[in-house]
Design a protein around this motif. Structure first.
Motif, PDB file in Angstrom:
ATOM      1  N   ILE A  72       0.829  -1.208   0.000  1.00  0.00           N
ATOM      2  CA  ILE A  72       0.000   0.000   0.000  1.00  0.00           C
ATOM      3  C   ILE A  72       0.860   1.254   0.000  1.00  0.00           C
ATOM      4  N   HIS A  73       2.044   1.185   0.621  1.00  0.00           N
ATOM      5  CA  HIS A  73       2.902   2.362   0.683  1.00  0.00           C
ATOM      6  C   HIS A  73       3.505   2.727  -0.669  1.00  0.00           C
ATOM      7  N   ALA A  74       3.361   1.877  -1.678  1.00  0.00           N
ATOM      8  CA  ALA A  74       3.865   2.210  -3.013  1.00  0.00           C
ATOM      9  C   ALA A  74       3.006   3.273  -3.682  1.00  0.00           C
ATOM     10  N   TRP A  75       1.791   3.494  -3.188  1.00  0.00           N
ATOM     11  CA  TRP A  75       0.939   4.570  -3.696  1.00  0.00           C
ATOM     12  C   TRP A  75       1.495   5.886  -3.173  1.00  0.00           C
ATOM     13  N   HIS A  76       1.844   6.799  -4.077  1.00  0.00           N
ATOM     14  CA  HIS A  76       2.377   8.111  -3.680  1.00  0.00           C
ATOM     15  C   HIS A  76       1.220   9.091  -3.548  1.00  0.00           C
TER      16      HIS A  76
END
Length: 191
Positions: A72-76
């Motif tokens: 989920i943290h790959a979404w900027h």
């Protein structure tokens, strides 16, 4: 005998005067004008958000469209209601919260960027097939200053250049005489 007794007394005194070793008291340090810096508190994981709401909505929209995004943290999060995520194949996903749309951007074999709105797995499959089978040439239309339009502009420029050339004395006299024949006398305005 006296001597021996006194010697014994001294010896006895020495043994009784020995005491157990003392423990040292810690002395208070001297006062200083410089205050020590307290250690920084470590961030509490319970107060720091694990993910933003926008990242969660984007992940869910991708799952609904049939795309698994495990991290989920790959979404900027751009902090303007949009978030972007690169995929492993070099394409990008864009999610807009206000319109609740998930868009997929990819390069076609001809080198152009195609963008598709994904709502379900069928849209995702159709977008992949369309992007992979693109054989159109992607080019911009030619500029409007070509062909007859360009020649008309050149003729206008030549005429404008001829109009700005200096006149001879004969041309000036002929122009004034022609104007004098057409001019009518004008009266003075009344006060």
């Amino acid at each position: 005998m006296t001597r021996t007794t006194s010697t014994r007394k001294t010896t006895a005194k020495k043994t009784t005067t020995k005491k157990a070793p003392r423990t040292r008291k810690q002395a208070t340090p001297p006062l200083s004008l410089v205050k020590p810096i307290p250690p920084r508190p470590r961030p509490d994981r319970r107060t720091r958000p694990w993910m933003t709401d926008l990242q969660g909505y984007a992940t869910l929209a991708a799952l609904i469209a049939g795309i698994t995004t495990p991290t989920i943290h790959a979404w900027h999060d751009h902090h303007d209601g949009t978030t972007t995520r690169p995929l492993e194949d070099g394409t990008h996903l864009h999610y807009t919260l206000t319109t609740r749309t998930l868009r997929w951007q990819t390069l076609c074999p001809m080198g152009a960027v195609h963008e598709y709105t994904l709502r379900n797995p069928a849209d995702t499959d159709a977008a992949q097939v369309d992007a992979e089978s693109c054989t159109r040439l992607h080019w911009t239309p030619p500029p409007t200053n070509t062909g007859t339009h360009l020649s008309a502009r050149l003729q206008t420029a030549v005429k404008a250049a001829a109009d700005t050339q200096p006149l001879t004395l004969a041309d000036i006299t002929a122009g004034l005489e022609a104007r004098a024949d057409q001019d009518q006398p004008k009266g003075h305005p009344e006060p």
